[in-house]
Design an enzyme around this catalytic site. Structure first.
Site, PDB file in Angstrom:
ATOM      1  N   HIS A 301       0.851  -1.190   0.000  1.00 23.36           N
ATOM      2  CA  HIS A 301       0.000   0.000   0.000  1.00 23.36           C
ATOM      3  C   HIS A 301       0.888   1.242   0.000  1.00 23.36           C
ATOM      4  CE1 HIS A 301       1.042  -0.790   4.203  1.00 23.36           C
ATOM      5  NE2 HIS A 301       0.834   0.489   4.449  1.00 23.36           N
ATOM      6  N   GLU A 397      -3.545  -3.395   6.556  1.00 24.41           N
ATOM      7  CA  GLU A 397      -4.514  -4.143   7.342  1.00 24.41           C
ATOM      8  C   GLU A 397      -5.458  -4.914   6.427  1.00 24.41           C
ATOM      9  OE1 GLU A 397      -4.751  -0.754  10.886  1.00 24.41           O
ATOM     10  OE2 GLU A 397      -6.349  -0.941   9.410  1.00 24.41           O
ATOM     11  N   LYS A 505      -2.638  -8.535   9.903  1.00 25.54           N
ATOM     12  CA  LYS A 505      -3.102  -7.492  10.817  1.00 25.54           C
ATOM     13  C   LYS A 505      -4.602  -7.262  10.654  1.00 25.54           C
ATOM     14  CE  LYS A 505      -0.356  -4.042  11.115  1.00 25.54           C
ATOM     15  NZ  LYS A 505       0.376  -2.792  10.775  1.00 25.54           N
ATOM     16  N   GLU A 589      -0.753  -4.844  18.345  1.00 21.45           N
ATOM     17  CA  GLU A 589       0.071  -3.692  17.987  1.00 21.45           C
ATOM     18  C   GLU A 589      -0.648  -2.433  18.420  1.00 21.45           C
ATOM     19  OE1 GLU A 589       1.415  -1.322  13.932  1.00 21.45           O
ATOM     20  OE2 GLU A 589       1.554  -3.512  13.960  1.00 21.45           O
TER      21      GLU A 589
END
Length: 656
Positions: A301, A397, A505, A589
């Site tokens: 990304h 994500e 994630k 995280e």
């Protein structure tokens, strides 16, 4: 002459007797105070039936919270699907009574003297019977509940199963009947105690961060994320001396390792299949000098840094040659309903479309990962690389880019669906035809805008389209696309990194979590309304690939909870417990940089849930560095708090 007369009108007939009313059962319990009148017709009976269901769910929610309190603050080893018999048995055992399997309960005579207790009087027995009871204060007190040690569970803990609400019972009716919004938080009927949000736990119930409390506890690795712009767009390491200075400080704090972002837009930035790893080679050589473990984030990304004040935070785009292709074919990017193209990452609609110089979206990811493995194969052989994290979507994500700041999104907007490029639209039309309703082959027309609230959009409001036949079809297709992309990309990743720990994630989209529709989660790809567990199908795919799930942890958010119906703690515990029930390894995280002791307290309590009878804990925790960390110095108090936090996470007595 016949004297019999015919009635001249209906009024001359005698009125039929009134039918006897059926005997009504006297309401009991909570219903006795405000029992509704008996229904008079079919429609009223249906409404009363629905209200009865809601009252029963409300009662179960109260029971669930009682069980949660006993588990969390009293350390009672109650099974996941405990009923009141289990509660009574646990309380009796805690008080010293013996409870057998068939329910027979008695007090051991050796533990106390006997007193006369009169049983119910019957025709055959009106004598007094002696029962052994303990002449001492009951151990069940508020102080003992907080101080009693964790005991081994005596019952089998069965996995939580999400309870689906009947199709005939809309989510809106749940909100309108149960006062105080309790139904909006009732995701499971038999809730796990840790599903309670940490944000709603009283401050005195959160343990103060005392190092001696954690000596001998599980060792949890702590990683620090290096700044995103540590490598510039020409794949050159910026200021190696500043990097070494920061690494010395991290080493002094006993940080276990670092997270390094490897950007696709930098390494393959100028030409297809031309990979430049020179800056990362220099960085990894420095990291090896400090004997740090590596976590590598393969980022597909972009990154919108601002580069202000001379900081190392700089914008990183997708590869230049990809952006050139996008000018000719903008449908390679995610697109909203108004046709705006989001260049943050590639659309999943081209996963199998050869539109990137003869390669598909999945193939360019596979080639990038294979190049990394070949370049740094020696680090894999040495065991220096701890894990590989795969960027699955926006911001790395697993989600759609549904709330981009570049398009004016502001918290707590619901975002917009990102499925309007021609590849995803064609797939949606095909799915609608297979379903037998070709008219459903379109995106929602009434889903609002980026900064809408759920009640302002017909699709997400109470009794909205999200819960009708079309809405359910569309949302299943939308989240199914996310699941299919995840499955295919992880299958290729496994071929490259066989035997290596992989990490994915999961975002924390906590605003509107307490609402019925969970609108912000829906637009991001998580079909998680109040009557459905939207994370379980995704976690099942991750479990099949043996992936470690890293959950973003936001802590107590400062935004207005009431306005945004936000609950970051509730969302975190839902995802974590669902993953643990599937046997997944869980990590976390921090989504924001933290420097205060209160935030560290919450992280340790979350990472090492001491009230968990199964002693489950996080595999590792990633500490987010400030993007300006090389430009500023931490004060002594920040370093002290950070060092104390790391020692508590390690639980190693040698560090104290």
């Amino acid at each position: 002459m016949n004297s019999k007369q015919t009635p001249s009108s209906d009024s001359d007939y005698p009125a039929p007797p009134n039918p006897p009313h059926p005997s009504q059962r006297r309401p009991r319990g909570f219903a006795s105070a405000s029992s509704p009148p008996p229904p008079t017709n079919r429609r009223e009976r249906e409404k009363e039936k629905e209200r009865t269901k809601l009252r029963e769910r409300h009662r179960r929610a109260i029971t669930s919270r009682m069980l949660s309190g006993l588990r969390q603050h009293g350390n009672f080893p109650l099974p996941a699907r405990a009923d009141m018999n289990d509660v009574l048995a646990a309380l009796a055992r805690e008080a010293g009574w013996v409870v057998e399997a068939d329910g027979t309960t008695y007090r051991p005579a050796s533990l106390g003297h006997t007193v006369a207790v009169q049983p119910p009087i019957s025709a055959s027995n009106n004598q007094l019977v002696n029962f052994a009871v303990k002449s001492a204060e009951s151990p069940i007190s508020s102080s003992s509940l907080r101080s009693c040690p964790v005991t081994k569970a005596q019952d089998v803990h069965t996995p939580l199963m999400p309870v689906e609400v009947e199709d005939g019972l809309s989510s809106a009716s749940l909100d309108s009947v149960v006062a105080g919004g309790n139904a909006k938080r009732m995701k499971y009927v038999n809730a796990d105690p840790t599903m309670e949000s940490l944000d709603h736990v009283a401050h005195d119930q959160i343990s103060t961060l005392h190092e001696d409390h954690f000596i001998g506890t599980e060792y949890i690795n702590v990683f620090a994320t290096l700044p995103m712009g540590i490598i510039n767009n020409y794949c050159e390491l910026i200021d190696p001396e500043a990097v070494k200075q920061e690494l010395r400080q991290l080493k002094a704090l006993n940080v276990d390792g670092v997270v390094v972002y490897c950007w696709w837009g930098i390494v393959e930035g100028w030409a297809p299949r031309k990979y430049d790893w020179s800056g990362y080679n220099d960085l990894f050589m420095i990291l090896k000098e400090f004997h740090f473990k590596f976590q590598i984030m393969l980022a597909f990304h972009d990154y919108g840094g601002n580069g202000l004040n001379g900081s190392m935070e700089m914008p990183i785009s997708l590869p230049k040659w990809v952006l050139e292709i996008g000018k000719e074919n903008p449908d390679i990017f995610f697109t909203d309903r108004e046709g705006r193209r989001n260049t943050e990452c590639l659309s999943w609609g081209i996963d199998r479309e050869r539109v990137l110089n003869g390669r598909t979206g999945l193939e360019v990811c596979f080639d990038f990962m294979r190049s990394f493995r070949m370049e740094f194969d020696a680090l894999f052989e040495e065991g220096t690389i701890y894990a590989i994290e795969i960027g699955m979507g926006a911001s790395g994500e697993l989600r759609y880019p549904s709330f981009p700041h570049k398009f004016g999104w502001i918290y707590p907007g619901i975002g917009e669906f990102q499925c309007y490029d021609r590849y995803m639209q064609q797939n949606l039309r095909n799915a609608a035809k297979l379903r037998g309703h070709a008219i459903w082959g379109r995106g929602p027309d009434s889903a609002g805008y980026y900064n809408s609230r759920p009640h302002e959009a017909e699709f997400f409001c109470d009794k909205g389209e999200y819960d009708n036949y079309y809405g359910r079809f569309f949302l299943k297709w939308y989240t199914g696309y996310l699941i299919n992309h995840t499955d295919q990309l992880l299958s290729l990743t496994r071929l490259v990194f066989e035997g290596i720990q992989l990490v994915v994630k999961i975002p924390s989209i906590y605003w509107w979590y307490k609402s019925a529709s969970h609108a912000a989660e829906l637009t991001a790809g998580f079909y998680n309304p109040i009557n459905r567990d939207g994370y379980a199908p995704i976690l099942e795919v991750l479990s099949r690939h043996g992936v470690t799930v890293k959950i973003m942890y936001c802590g107590p958010h400062s935004q207005d909870d009431g306005e945004a119906c936000a609950d970051s703690g509730g969302l975190f515990w839902q995802v974590m417990r669902s993953g643990q029930d599937l046997g997944l390894t869980i990590a976390a995280e921090a989504s924001l940089s933290c420097h205060d002791s209160d935030m560290y307290d919450r992280i340790v309590d979350m990472a090492k849930a001491r009230c968990d009878p199964d002693h489950r804990h996080l595999a590792f925790f990633t500490y987010l560095q400030s993007p300006h960390i090389f430009m500023e110095q931490r004060d002594d108090l920040q370093l002290t708090e950070l060092g104390k936090f790391i020692r508590c996470m390690h639980g190693d007595a040698t560090q104290f």
